[in-house]
Motif scaffolding. Structure first.
Motif, PDB file in Angstrom:
ATOM      1  N   ALA A 160      56.319  49.735  30.521  1.00 39.23           N
ATOM      2  CA  ALA A 160      55.521  48.511  30.634  1.00 39.23           C
ATOM      3  C   ALA A 160      54.080  48.712  30.184  1.00 39.23           C
ATOM      4  O   ALA A 160      53.529  49.812  30.274  1.00 39.23           O
ATOM      5  N   ASP A 161      53.476  47.614  29.709  1.00 40.59           N
ATOM      6  CA  ASP A 161      52.041  47.615  29.420  1.00 40.59           C
ATOM      7  C   ASP A 161      51.255  47.488  30.723  1.00 40.59           C
ATOM      8  O   ASP A 161      50.253  48.173  30.920  1.00 40.59           O
ATOM      9  N   THR A 162      51.700  46.604  31.594  1.00 41.13           N
ATOM     10  CA  THR A 162      51.081  46.406  32.902  1.00 41.13           C
ATOM     11  C   THR A 162      52.142  46.585  33.975  1.00 41.13           C
ATOM     12  O   THR A 162      53.223  46.009  33.880  1.00 41.13           O
ATOM     13  N   SER A 163      51.830  47.389  34.995  1.00 42.70           N
ATOM     14  CA  SER A 163      52.771  47.629  36.095  1.00 42.70           C
ATOM     15  C   SER A 163      52.238  46.996  37.367  1.00 42.70           C
ATOM     16  O   SER A 163      51.131  47.311  37.816  1.00 42.70           O
ATOM     17  N   VAL A 164      53.039  46.093  37.935  1.00 41.46           N
ATOM     18  CA  VAL A 164      52.703  45.447  39.198  1.00 41.46           C
ATOM     19  C   VAL A 164      53.591  46.045  40.284  1.00 41.46           C
ATOM     20  O   VAL A 164      54.825  46.024  40.168  1.00 41.46           O
ATOM     21  N   VAL A 165      52.984  46.599  41.312  1.00 40.15           N
ATOM     22  CA  VAL A 165      53.724  47.147  42.446  1.00 40.15           C
ATOM     23  C   VAL A 165      53.642  46.148  43.592  1.00 40.15           C
ATOM     24  O   VAL A 165      52.548  45.789  44.028  1.00 40.15           O
ATOM     25  N   VAL A 166      54.806  45.707  44.049  1.00 35.32           N
ATOM     26  CA  VAL A 166      54.877  44.723  45.128  1.00 35.32           C
ATOM     27  C   VAL A 166      55.046  45.458  46.452  1.00 35.32           C
ATOM     28  O   VAL A 166      55.965  46.268  46.611  1.00 35.32           O
ATOM     29  N   LEU A 167      54.148  45.168  47.391  1.00 35.93           N
ATOM     30  CA  LEU A 167      54.180  45.812  48.700  1.00 35.93           C
ATOM     31  C   LEU A 167      54.202  44.756  49.793  1.00 35.93           C
ATOM     32  O   LEU A 167      53.721  43.639  49.606  1.00 35.93           O
ATOM     33  N   VAL A 168      54.758  45.134  50.924  1.00 34.63           N
ATOM     34  CA  VAL A 168      54.726  44.281  52.113  1.00 34.63           C
ATOM     35  C   VAL A 168      54.396  45.151  53.313  1.00 34.63           C
ATOM     36  O   VAL A 168      54.619  46.375  53.291  1.00 34.63           O
ATOM     37  N   GLN A 226      43.773  46.490  40.932  1.00 27.52           N
ATOM     38  CA  GLN A 226      43.369  45.311  41.693  1.00 27.52           C
ATOM     39  C   GLN A 226      44.416  44.965  42.749  1.00 27.52           C
ATOM     40  O   GLN A 226      45.598  45.288  42.606  1.00 27.52           O
ATOM     41  N   ILE A 227      43.974  44.289  43.804  1.00 25.95           N
ATOM     42  CA  ILE A 227      44.861  43.874  44.886  1.00 25.95           C
ATOM     43  C   ILE A 227      44.918  42.351  44.908  1.00 25.95           C
ATOM     44  O   ILE A 227      43.882  41.679  44.954  1.00 25.95           O
ATOM     45  N   CYS A 228      46.147  41.823  44.845  1.00 22.86           N
ATOM     46  CA  CYS A 228      46.338  40.375  44.849  1.00 22.86           C
ATOM     47  C   CYS A 228      47.282  39.985  45.991  1.00 22.86           C
ATOM     48  O   CYS A 228      48.483  40.255  45.912  1.00 22.86           O
ATOM     49  N   PRO A 229      46.774  39.375  47.057  1.00 21.34           N
ATOM     50  CA  PRO A 229      47.648  38.875  48.118  1.00 21.34           C
ATOM     51  C   PRO A 229      48.496  37.720  47.600  1.00 21.34           C
ATOM     52  O   PRO A 229      47.995  36.840  46.883  1.00 21.34           O
ATOM     53  N   THR A 230      49.788  37.711  47.930  1.00 19.43           N
ATOM     54  CA  THR A 230      50.680  36.645  47.489  1.00 19.43           C
ATOM     55  C   THR A 230      51.626  36.233  48.619  1.00 19.43           C
ATOM     56  O   THR A 230      51.877  37.009  49.547  1.00 19.43           O
ATOM     57  N   GLN A 231      52.105  35.038  48.499  1.00 18.56           N
ATOM     58  CA  GLN A 231      53.187  34.533  49.345  1.00 18.56           C
ATOM     59  C   GLN A 231      54.164  33.888  48.379  1.00 18.56           C
ATOM     60  O   GLN A 231      54.141  32.684  48.131  1.00 18.56           O
ATOM     61  N   ALA A 232      55.020  34.724  47.787  1.00 18.45           N
ATOM     62  CA  ALA A 232      55.852  34.291  46.666  1.00 18.45           C
ATOM     63  C   ALA A 232      56.758  33.125  47.028  1.00 18.45           C
ATOM     64  O   ALA A 232      56.998  32.241  46.200  1.00 18.45           O
ATOM     65  N   GLY A 237      49.014  32.467  45.627  1.00 19.17           N
ATOM     66  CA  GLY A 237      48.439  33.671  45.031  1.00 19.17           C
ATOM     67  C   GLY A 237      48.998  34.028  43.673  1.00 19.17           C
ATOM     68  O   GLY A 237      48.508  34.969  43.034  1.00 19.17           O
ATOM     69  N   VAL A 238      50.005  33.290  43.186  1.00 14.89           N
ATOM     70  CA  VAL A 238      50.635  33.640  41.910  1.00 14.89           C
ATOM     71  C   VAL A 238      49.680  33.392  40.747  1.00 14.89           C
ATOM     72  O   VAL A 238      49.612  34.184  39.796  1.00 14.89           O
ATOM     73  N   ALA A 239      48.946  32.293  40.782  1.00 16.54           N
ATOM     74  CA  ALA A 239      47.989  32.001  39.709  1.00 16.54           C
ATOM     75  C   ALA A 239      46.935  33.097  39.606  1.00 16.54           C
ATOM     76  O   ALA A 239      46.573  33.532  38.503  1.00 16.54           O
ATOM     77  N   ASP A 240      46.440  33.567  40.742  1.00 16.99           N
ATOM     78  CA  ASP A 240      45.461  34.658  40.742  1.00 16.99           C
ATOM     79  C   ASP A 240      46.074  35.947  40.216  1.00 16.99           C
ATOM     80  O   ASP A 240      45.408  36.711  39.501  1.00 16.99           O
ATOM     81  N   LEU A 241      47.325  36.185  40.565  1.00 23.16           N
ATOM     82  CA  LEU A 241      48.012  37.386  40.074  1.00 23.16           C
ATOM     83  C   LEU A 241      48.146  37.343  38.556  1.00 23.16           C
ATOM     84  O   LEU A 241      47.875  38.343  37.871  1.00 23.16           O
ATOM     85  N   VAL A 242      48.549  36.200  38.017  1.00 23.40           N
ATOM     86  CA  VAL A 242      48.683  36.081  36.563  1.00 23.40           C
ATOM     87  C   VAL A 242      47.331  36.253  35.883  1.00 23.40           C
ATOM     88  O   VAL A 242      47.220  36.911  34.840  1.00 23.40           O
TER      89      VAL A 242
END
Length: 321
Positions: A160-168, A226-232, A237-242
């Motif tokens: 990947a060019d950008t790697s997003v790690v999803v954590l809970v 960067q850290i992006c809080p989301t509630q998928a 938070g999805v717009a901020d993540l994008v």
């Protein structure tokens, strides 16, 4: 259908042709190689986004939201979603495809679910080839959603060019987080399920870990994750993540020439294909009389496992020279 015909149809963005080739790739059919070779000159334009994380962190739901957001920005999206394979039956429930049904009729989206077939690292052996197919079809973005991974199954970072790690929250203490190899590959952390207790604490732990790593590197020019809080599930938070993903893309394009990044990815791709081919030949060798004979010799004390393994490798190399 000839390789030329299939390649032409894929370059014309025919979904059925792409699905057919992906099936050949996943089955390891020799016929796929000629088609992939014809597609190769037409690749290298898509931006590849990796989404990885622990099982149950909400990756599929988040990917579904990411696709919707990118489509709203008039971007076309291809997606490869990897699901685990049963070690007993060899089967897999391709649940990611079910979660993304809302995009099924969108011509600007192509989603392919694929089983790991026992491959470690978070992606299947066929994933790079499937990415190549989607790239040749002209998709702007290709999202690779890994199977639920543990601490060191991080092959996605090489793809990947950008790697997003999803954590809970609730997956371990701060020491557990700091030692995990998964944590070291993230360009962006998506802290999902923001309504779950412990979310604020998780943010603090990740920020503390990142601060230590940044101090150890002492490299001001490096990208700071960067850290992006989301509630998928709610799309929060999805717009901020994008937007953060686009920022990383801009940084990447300014920090490393595109040709250099393509060369690095090509090196990883060649090594991955070589390992895959070797693994396939080793698997074939395991079904032959040679390994059965060597196993008997090992049990009877007539050889050692290293010498036996050397004999297997020599036989494989001799058979393909």
């Amino acid at each position: 259908m000839t390789a030329v015909d299939l390649a032409t149809r894929i370059l014309n963005r025919e979904p059925r042709a792409a699905a057919r080739l992906m099936r050949l790739v996943d089955d390891g059919a020799p016929a796929a190689r000629d088609v992939l070779a014809r597609l190769s000159p037409h690749t290298g334009n898509a931006y590849i986004l990796g989404v990885t994380g622990n099982p149950g962190s909400g990756k599929s739901t988040l990917v579904n939201r990411l696709i919707a957001r990118l489509r709203a920005l008039d971007q076309t999206v291809g997606c490869v979603a990897i699901d685990p394979t049963s070690p007993f039956s060899g089967g897999a429930i391709l649940g990611d495809r079910v979660r993304m049904q809302e995009h099924a009729m969108d011509p600007g989206v192509f989603i392919r679910s694929v089983a790991t077939r026992g491959n470690l690292g978070g992606i299947s052996r066929s994933t790079p080839a499937m990415v190549q197919v989607l790239d040749a079809m002209g998709f702007d973005w290709i999202i690779v959603e890994t199977v639920g991974v543990g601490q060191d199954e991080v092959d996605i970072v090489r793809l990947a060019d950008t790697s997003v790690v999803v954590l809970v929250p609730g997956l371990g203490d701060d020491v557990q987080a700091d030692k995990a190899g998964l944590m070291e590959i993230a360009d962006i952390f998506a802290l999902n399920k923001s309504d779950v207790a412990g979310h604020a604490r998780l943010q603090r732990e990740i920020r503390a870990m990142l601060a230590l790593h940044r101090q150890a590197r002492r490299d001001a020019e490096s990208w700071f994750p960067q850290i992006c809080p989301t509630q998928a599930s709610e799309g929060q938070g999805v717009a901020d993540l994008v937007e953060t993903i686009f920022k990383h893309r801009e940084w990447l394009e300014n920090s490393a020439p595109r040709d250099l990044r393509r060369r690095e990815r090509a090196e990883h791709l060649i090594a991955l294909i070589a390992r895959t081919e070797l693994h396939a030949r080793l698997h074939h060798a395991a079904q032959t009389h040679l390994i059965k004979t060597l196993a008997g010799d090992l049990v009877e004390g007539q050889t050692d496992p290293y010498a036996a393994a050397d004999q297997v490798l020599e036989a494989i190399l001799k058979a393909h020279t």
